[in-house]
Design a protein around this motif. Structure first.
Motif, PDB file in Angstrom:
ATOM      1  N   LYS A  98      -1.540   0.545   6.391  1.00 11.49           N
ATOM      2  CA  LYS A  98      -2.869   0.061   6.003  1.00 11.49           C
ATOM      3  C   LYS A  98      -3.577  -0.596   7.181  1.00 11.49           C
ATOM      4  N   GLU A 125      -4.928   2.108   9.508  1.00  6.82           N
ATOM      5  CA  GLU A 125      -5.573   3.242   8.841  1.00  6.82           C
ATOM      6  C   GLU A 125      -6.922   3.603   9.471  1.00  6.82           C
ATOM      7  N   ASN A 144      -2.361   9.034   2.194  1.00  8.10           N
ATOM      8  CA  ASN A 144      -2.264   8.196   0.991  1.00  8.10           C
ATOM      9  C   ASN A 144      -2.271   9.106  -0.241  1.00  8.10           C
ATOM     10  N   PRO A 152       0.822  -1.214   0.000  1.00  4.73           N
ATOM     11  CA  PRO A 152       0.000   0.000   0.000  1.00  4.73           C
ATOM     12  C   PRO A 152       0.859   1.268   0.000  1.00  4.73           C
TER      13      PRO A 152
END
Length: 732
Positions: free
Chosen positions: A53, A56, A65, A36
């Motif tokens: 991730k 998150e 992001n 990610p």
């Protein structure tokens, strides 16, 4: 030397490495083939990639992001407001650049997009190094074709902050084309009609189309077009908006007012989209979305296609523009190769296939094709890696012009010139000639700012030419500047020099050979094309032996000296890069210390549980009741400490506590070890004795067999002697 290719994506990043047997995809610490593209910040350390991730949902405001989409942008760019819709962290203005404000180590911190990308690339560097078991320093990285000079410089700066040397920034579709072409053994020869392939990359946030011509050992990009705001996330957003409306109507919950609820619906929408790519309908069920309300609904593929109809209507435009730019028709295209995660949407494939009227090709891995192409590009540029010769000719994405102040003594002088045209060969070099009496400046900028995505500043750089002064003999100094769009697609004025008229000797050639230097000749140098008059062409060949050859003296313009050039561009200055690089190194060490501390804490916790269990089982017969009671009490005290005041202490404290418990259990562990060792030795002695007995038995058997064989041989000889007839004849 490592040969690493990185497909740095908006949603995720894929790392590829070139090896002797081909190209492999690197798996990360949780064995995923992609990582990610996000960075998170916590009270103790940073979370990058998979770790970001994982946390998150519980740390939305401190997780950034869409890193690539923020690169090289100013905060005032309208595109930043679009990115804020997809980024849960707060985007802020940092000296004109966009950045993020987060809580890190208990303090409010601001990091520019370049710093954030540098942090992420540090993680990519660690992941690649862990796979290769070698330090990673060089890499080739993909970049959207629509990235401007400032955005490309931001990625180069971020790479340097991470301690990486970027060998090449290669456009996404060009990387895919390289990965496709370098493995083909049936490409047309140089004199034959080229094979024309249309590469369409539908990623998480961008739709790009390139038309590429292939011949044996080479590829040439003829056109590249794009829609910079068309991708998988736009399909997700359409579905999220529909789900939000349904949940509002059915359950009276508004996900737009609740960050975590929004994040969970986005995740559900992405999952649903993937299911609908292979199925006609998909259920959406989210427990306790918000306010303890469970929500559910059913979405059909037809409903999804209706939601994304406005997006699907934009599918043909980039393809039409690419064909027009390449001066081709859709009938001229031999192959249509589709890559990118968004290419799995059935309606999108149908639109593209309908446009061309021929089947699409999916011979490449949609998620990994670009990373593999980057690895091939890195291998080609690597001095220690041998690859089949394959040249890559890309094109300039935007026209670039230079502007300067008019010279006072040249009233009719033009003050601007488009030097690099859109679609021109990349990399490319041009020589600019100026007649000046004193130092001067020139600026580079994009000729058509309206073509840039968002509202980016068309300014590229300012270049100041020093050391210019009028010659005593001439009114002007003839200054020549070398402008180059390099392999990254970045513009620089690399050098400057001045020329003077001097007498030189040259060989007298006959009329037939004298065509070498006529007016308007074109001189070819690798990646350069210079047009000069007869008097301006300089003699770059080494002097030949002139014995017995007629020569003559002629006046020519020759290079007489260098002109210093100072540049002002969007790149970070060396001092700032050094500071940020040192800061990144410091944060990497802090993260490592936190990770090591957490590891020691986990080891201590596991040891407490393990020793407690073994006291009643494995070590039971080796410890007295008093010893067991004492050690169990110590273990319980250590456990209570670990979950209370020992929850957040230094690495050394955990190591000390572990050593204390090990020393306490040491005598018991030693007794157990001695018994196990004694049993092992006894077992070994028994095995040795059995082995010796078997060996003796085998020897006796072999001796008996030998004796039997000897006896049989003797018996055989005796029988032969008895069977021999007796000779009674008279010798006379």
């Amino acid at each position: 030397m490592s040969v690493v290719g990185v497909d740095f994506g908006t949603l995720k990043t894929v790392i590829a490495v070139a090896r002797n047997r081909g190209v492999d995809i690197v798996t990360n610490e949780v064995s995923n083939r992609s990582t990610p593209s996000m960075v998170g910040f916590g009270p103790k350390s940073r979370y990058i990639g998979e770790a970001a991730k994982t946390q998150e949902i519980t740390n939305l405001k401190n997780t950034v992001n869409c890193l690539k989409r923020l690169a090289g942008r100013s905060f005032s760019d309208p595109q930043v407001q679009i990115e804020q819709q997809y980024t849960t962290a707060t985007l802020v203005d940092i000296n004109g650049q966009v950045g993020a404000e987060v809580s890190y180590l208990g303090n409010k911190e601001r990091f520019t997009a370049t710093q954030l990308i540098g942090m992420y690339l540090s993680k990519i560097k660690q992941t690649a190094a862990g796979e290769l078991k070698l330090p990673v320093s060089d890499l080739c990285m993909s970049v959207p074709a629509w990235f401007s000079d400032a955005q490309r410089r931001a990625l180069v700066d971020a790479s340097e902050i991470a301690g990486l040397k970027l060998l090449r920034l290669i456009n996404d579709t060009t990387a895919a084309a390289l990965g496709w072409g370098i493995t083909k053994l049936d490409l047309p020869a140089a004199e034959e009609q080229p094979r024309r392939v249309c590469f369409i990359d539908i990623g998480h946030s961008t739709y790009t189309c390139s038309i590429v011509e292939f011949k044996k050992g080479e590829l040439a990009v003829k056109a590249t077009t794009w829609d910079a705001n068309f991708g998988g996330r736009d399909f997700d957003k359409a579905l999220v908006d529909n789900l939000a409306a349904q949940f509002k109507e059915k359950y009276n919950v508004d996900i737009y007012t609740h960050g975590r609820a929004m994040a969970r619906v986005i995740a559900a929408a992405e999952k649903t989209k993937k299911i609908l790519s292979a199925n006609s309908q998909a259920p959406v069920n989210i427990e306790s979305l918000m306010n303890d309300v469970d929500v559910s609904t059913m979405i059909t593929r037809q409903e999804l296609e209706t939601m994304i109809e406005p997006l699907l209507n934009r599918t043909a435009k980039p393809i039409e523009e690419a064909l027009a730019q390449a001066k081709l028709t859709k009938e001229d295209i031999d192959v249509i190769e589709i890559v990118g995660g968004g290419s799995r949407v059935p309606a999108l494939k149908e639109r593209i296939e309908s446009f061309f009227g021929k089947p699409l090709s999916f011979t490449m891995n949609a998620d990994e094709a670009i990373a593999r192409g980057c690895a091939f590009s890195c291998a080609i540029l690597s001095p220690v890696f041998r690859v089949r010769d394959f040249s890559v000719q890309d094109i300039v994405s935007y026209p670039i012009e230079f502007a300067w102040e008019k010279a006072a003594d040249i009233p009719d002088e033009d003050t601007s010139l488009t030097v690099f045209n859109k679609g021109g060969v990349l990399p490319s070099t041009k020589i600019l000639t100026f007649y000046r009496k004193q130092p001067f400046d020139l600026e580079a900028r994009y000729t058509k700012p309206e073509d840039l995505p968002g509202k980016q500043n068309p300014w590229i750089g300012r270049f100041s030419v020093k050391g210019v002064k009028a010659d005593a003999k001439d009114d002007f100094m003839i200054c020549r500047l070398k402008a180059r769009v390099n392999i990254h697609g970045i513009l620089n004025v690399e050098s400057g020099y001045y020329v003077e008229e001097q007498e030189v000797e040259e060989e007298v050639k006959d009329e037939k050979a004298e065509g070498d230097a006529k007016d308007g000749d074109v001189s070819f140098i690798p990646n350069q094309r210079l047009v000069a008059s007869k008097d301006e062409i300089t003699n770059s060949r080494q002097a030949m032996d002139t014995d017995n050859k007629e020569t003559r003296k002629v006046k020519k313009l020759v290079r007489a000296g260098d002109l210093p050039i100072s540049s002002g561009t969007a790149s970070l200055d060396a001092a700032t890069r050094t500071v940020l690089s040192e800061k990144e190194t410091s944060m990497v060490m802090e993260d490592k210390l936190v990770a090591d501390t957490e590891e020691k804490k986990n080891e201590l916790e596991a040891y407490i549980y393990d020793l407690r269990a073994k006291l009643d089982e494995q070590y039971s017969e080796f410890a007295s009741e008093d010893e067991k009671t004492n050690i169990k009490a110590k273990l319980e005290a250590a456990e209570d400490w670990l979950y209370d005041e020992g929850d957040d202490v230094s690495k050394g404290v955990y190591i000390s506590k572990m050593d204390e418990l090990r020393a306490l259990a040491g005598p018991i562990v030693q007794r157990h070890f001695e018994k196990v060792e004694a049993e092992r030795q006894a077992l070994q002695e028994r095995l040795d004795a059995e082995k010796a007995a078997k060996a003796a038995e085998e020897e006796a058997r072999k001796a008996a067999e030998a004796e039997k064989a000897a006896q049989e041989a003797a018996d055989s000889e005796m029988k032969d002697a008895e069977a021999q007839p007796e000779d009674n004849s008279d010798p006379k």
